[in-house]
Design a protein around this motif. Structure first.
Motif, mmCIF file in Angstrom:
data_model
loop_
_atom_site.group_PDB
_atom_site.id
_atom_site.type_symbol
_atom_site.label_atom_id
_atom_site.label_comp_id
_atom_site.label_asym_id
_atom_site.label_seq_id
_atom_site.Cartn_x
_atom_site.Cartn_y
_atom_site.Cartn_z
ATOM 1 N N MET A 42 -8.640 11.954 30.326
ATOM 2 C CA MET A 42 -8.985 11.061 31.437
ATOM 3 C C MET A 42 -10.502 10.986 31.515
ATOM 4 S SD MET A 42 -6.058 10.125 32.514
ATOM 5 C CE MET A 42 -6.391 9.356 34.073
ATOM 6 N N CYS A 43 -11.073 10.125 30.712
ATOM 7 C CA CYS A 43 -12.521 10.100 30.566
ATOM 8 C C CYS A 43 -12.958 8.686 30.220
ATOM 9 C CB CYS A 43 -12.900 11.070 29.454
ATOM 10 S SG CYS A 43 -14.584 10.998 28.886
ATOM 11 N N VAL A 44 -14.178 8.347 30.581
ATOM 12 C CA VAL A 44 -14.765 7.057 30.231
ATOM 13 C C VAL A 44 -15.945 7.332 29.307
ATOM 14 C CG1 VAL A 44 -15.941 5.007 31.117
ATOM 15 C CG2 VAL A 44 -14.064 6.038 32.420
ATOM 16 N N GLY A 45 -16.005 6.611 28.212
ATOM 17 C CA GLY A 45 -17.090 6.797 27.258
ATOM 18 C C GLY A 45 -16.606 7.517 26.012
ATOM 19 N N TYR A 46 -17.538 8.167 25.365
ATOM 20 C CA TYR A 46 -17.207 8.888 24.140
ATOM 21 C C TYR A 46 -16.587 10.230 24.522
ATOM 22 C CZ TYR A 46 -19.726 5.339 21.591
ATOM 23 O OH TYR A 46 -20.111 4.145 21.050
ATOM 24 N N CYS A 47 -15.281 10.236 24.634
ATOM 25 C CA CYS A 47 -14.541 11.386 25.157
ATOM 26 C C CYS A 47 -14.001 12.302 24.072
ATOM 27 C CB CYS A 47 -13.376 10.900 26.026
ATOM 28 S SG CYS A 47 -13.938 9.879 27.388
ATOM 29 N N ARG A 48 -14.121 11.878 22.845
ATOM 30 C CA ARG A 48 -13.665 12.719 21.729
ATOM 31 C C ARG A 48 -14.821 12.859 20.748
ATOM 32 N NH1 ARG A 48 -8.255 13.284 18.484
ATOM 33 N NH2 ARG A 48 -9.123 14.405 16.721
ATOM 34 N N ASN A 49 -15.180 14.095 20.476
ATOM 35 C CA ASN A 49 -16.270 14.394 19.547
ATOM 36 C C ASN A 49 -15.757 15.346 18.480
ATOM 37 O OD1 ASN A 49 -18.602 13.042 20.895
ATOM 38 N ND2 ASN A 49 -17.965 14.388 22.555
ATOM 39 N N ASP A 50 -15.869 14.928 17.230
ATOM 40 C CA ASP A 50 -15.398 15.720 16.099
ATOM 41 C C ASP A 50 -16.570 16.033 15.176
ATOM 42 O OD1 ASP A 50 -12.494 15.581 16.658
ATOM 43 O OD2 ASP A 50 -12.791 13.438 16.310
ATOM 44 N N TYR A 51 -16.671 17.297 14.803
ATOM 45 C CA TYR A 51 -17.731 17.763 13.919
ATOM 46 C C TYR A 51 -17.104 18.328 12.655
ATOM 47 C CZ TYR A 51 -20.619 17.714 18.143
ATOM 48 O OH TYR A 51 -21.290 17.337 19.279
ATOM 49 N N GLU A 52 -17.716 18.001 11.528
ATOM 50 C CA GLU A 52 -17.309 18.587 10.265
ATOM 51 C C GLU A 52 -18.536 19.229 9.654
ATOM 52 O OE1 GLU A 52 -14.403 16.959 7.173
ATOM 53 O OE2 GLU A 52 -16.383 16.509 6.301
ATOM 54 N N ILE A 53 -18.426 20.533 9.348
ATOM 55 C CA ILE A 53 -19.541 21.279 8.793
ATOM 56 C C ILE A 53 -19.158 21.722 7.385
ATOM 57 C CG2 ILE A 53 -21.090 23.238 9.091
ATOM 58 C CD1 ILE A 53 -20.250 23.222 12.091
ATOM 59 N N ASP A 64 -14.824 6.426 21.519
ATOM 60 C CA ASP A 64 -14.521 5.885 22.842
ATOM 61 C C ASP A 64 -13.175 5.186 22.668
ATOM 62 O OD1 ASP A 64 -14.165 4.276 25.119
ATOM 63 O OD2 ASP A 64 -16.319 3.938 25.344
ATOM 64 N N ILE A 65 -12.121 5.893 23.010
ATOM 65 C CA ILE A 65 -10.767 5.410 22.734
ATOM 66 C C ILE A 65 -10.446 4.154 23.540
ATOM 67 C CG2 ILE A 65 -8.318 6.036 22.846
ATOM 68 C CD1 ILE A 65 -9.270 8.947 22.305
ATOM 69 N N ARG A 66 -10.922 4.078 24.770
ATOM 70 C CA ARG A 66 -10.622 2.914 25.615
ATOM 71 C C ARG A 66 -11.225 1.627 25.077
ATOM 72 N NH1 ARG A 66 -9.095 4.792 31.246
ATOM 73 N NH2 ARG A 66 -9.028 7.033 31.007
ATOM 74 N N LYS A 67 -12.406 1.708 24.476
ATOM 75 C CA LYS A 67 -13.076 0.522 23.941
ATOM 76 C C LYS A 67 -12.937 0.410 22.424
ATOM 77 C CE LYS A 67 -16.610 0.234 27.526
ATOM 78 N NZ LYS A 67 -18.048 0.216 27.788
ATOM 79 N N SER A 68 -12.215 1.328 21.826
ATOM 80 C CA SER A 68 -12.050 1.368 20.363
ATOM 81 C C SER A 68 -13.391 1.375 19.633
ATOM 82 C CB SER A 68 -11.189 0.193 19.893
ATOM 83 O OG SER A 68 -9.906 0.278 20.446
ATOM 84 N N LEU A 69 -14.311 2.210 20.112
ATOM 85 C CA LEU A 69 -15.618 2.339 19.483
ATOM 86 C C LEU A 69 -15.722 3.686 18.784
ATOM 87 C CD1 LEU A 69 -17.945 1.064 22.359
ATOM 88 C CD2 LEU A 69 -17.245 -0.174 20.313
ATOM 89 N N THR A 70 -16.380 3.681 17.640
ATOM 90 C CA THR A 70 -16.603 4.909 16.889
ATOM 91 C C THR A 70 -18.043 4.939 16.412
ATOM 92 O OG1 THR A 70 -14.314 4.976 16.141
ATOM 93 C CG2 THR A 70 -15.884 6.262 14.885
ATOM 94 N N GLN A 71 -18.679 6.085 16.581
ATOM 95 C CA GLN A 71 -20.020 6.329 16.049
ATOM 96 C C GLN A 71 -19.930 7.506 15.098
ATOM 97 O OE1 GLN A 71 -22.557 7.400 19.310
ATOM 98 N NE2 GLN A 71 -23.317 5.320 19.574
ATOM 99 N N THR A 72 -20.601 7.394 13.965
ATOM 100 C CA THR A 72 -20.660 8.509 13.026
ATOM 101 C C THR A 72 -22.110 8.698 12.605
ATOM 102 O OG1 THR A 72 -18.449 8.055 12.206
ATOM 103 C CG2 THR A 72 -19.836 9.398 10.813
ATOM 104 N N CYS A 73 -22.557 9.947 12.596
ATOM 105 C CA CYS A 73 -23.914 10.251 12.173
ATOM 106 C C CYS A 73 -23.941 11.638 11.546
ATOM 107 C CB CYS A 73 -24.887 10.162 13.345
ATOM 108 S SG CYS A 73 -24.338 11.014 14.823
ATOM 109 N N GLN A 74 -25.042 11.936 10.879
ATOM 110 C CA GLN A 74 -25.143 13.212 10.170
ATOM 111 C C GLN A 74 -26.448 13.904 10.480
ATOM 112 O OE1 GLN A 74 -24.516 12.244 6.038
ATOM 113 N NE2 GLN A 74 -22.315 12.472 6.261
ATOM 114 N N THR A 75 -26.412 15.225 10.354
ATOM 115 C CA THR A 75 -27.594 16.067 10.470
ATOM 116 C C THR A 75 -27.374 17.284 9.596
ATOM 117 O OG1 THR A 75 -29.154 17.054 12.049
ATOM 118 C CG2 THR A 75 -26.808 17.430 12.470
ATOM 119 N N THR A 76 -28.268 18.228 9.678
ATOM 120 C CA THR A 76 -28.130 19.466 8.924
ATOM 121 C C THR A 76 -28.340 20.664 9.849
ATOM 122 O OG1 THR A 76 -30.464 19.473 8.304
ATOM 123 C CG2 THR A 76 -28.919 18.455 6.755
ATOM 124 N N ILE A 77 -27.831 21.800 9.416
ATOM 125 C CA ILE A 77 -28.101 23.063 10.085
ATOM 126 C C ILE A 77 -28.786 23.972 9.089
ATOM 127 C CG2 ILE A 77 -26.206 22.864 11.748
ATOM 128 C CD1 ILE A 77 -24.582 24.800 9.995
#
Length: 154
Positions: A42-53, A64-77
């Motif tokens: 029950m959330c508005v906006g980007y409510c699901r965040n998945d990380y792959e390391i 953002d499931i309600r608006k069917s939007l997906t953002q993907t980006c990368q970084t390093t640790i």
């Protein structure tokens, strides 16, 4: 006597070449991929965040499931952070954990998950947001630290 000496040399060469050195932990975990994330039903906006390391590469996928939007980006640790995460994993023990702990996202409390993949085997545990996985508290803390450091795509 010469035959005995030849046999001894032969045996030393044979057994010396066939010894197998044990693999180091770093070689055993070279195929390790760690996935972690959070979700709120029950959330508005980007409510699901998945990380792959994968080693020092981190991919964040925000939905953002309600608006069917997906953002993907990368970084390093850092190598140090990756080494700490690897040290906190024990795939065989983690695989013994139930796939679901508690009541994740009940009453919109949110859910977290950790999935370990080692080569072609994987195991995922989903649990209540801000809870932990018994025996894997340090892994949960390390992954939360990484998620908090990299919350959104820039």
């Amino acid at each position: 006597m010469n035959l005995r000496l030849v046999n001894i040399v032969f045996l030393l060469l044979f057994f010396g070449c066939s010894s197998v050195s044990p693999q180091s932990d770093s070689k055993v975990n070279d195929g390790l991929i760690v996935r972690t994330g959070t979700s709120f039903g029950m959330c508005v906006g980007y409510c699901r965040n998945d990380y792959e390391i994968k080693q020092t590469a981190v991919t964040l996928t925000r939905n953002d499931i309600r608006k069917s939007l997906t953002q993907t980006c990368q970084t390093t640790i850092s190598e140090t952070d990756w080494a700490a995460i690897k040290a906190a994993t024990n795939f065989s023990e983690f695989s013994k954990q139930p796939e679901r702990l508690g009541c994740p996202d009940c009453a919109d409390g949110g859910a977290e998950y950790i999935e370990l993949q080692l080569n072609d085997q994987s195991h995922r545990v989903t649990f209540e947001y801000n809870a932990t996985i018994p025996g894997f508290e340090s892994l949960v803390d390390l992954l939360r630290k990484q998620r908090n450091a990299y919350k959104e795509c820039k």
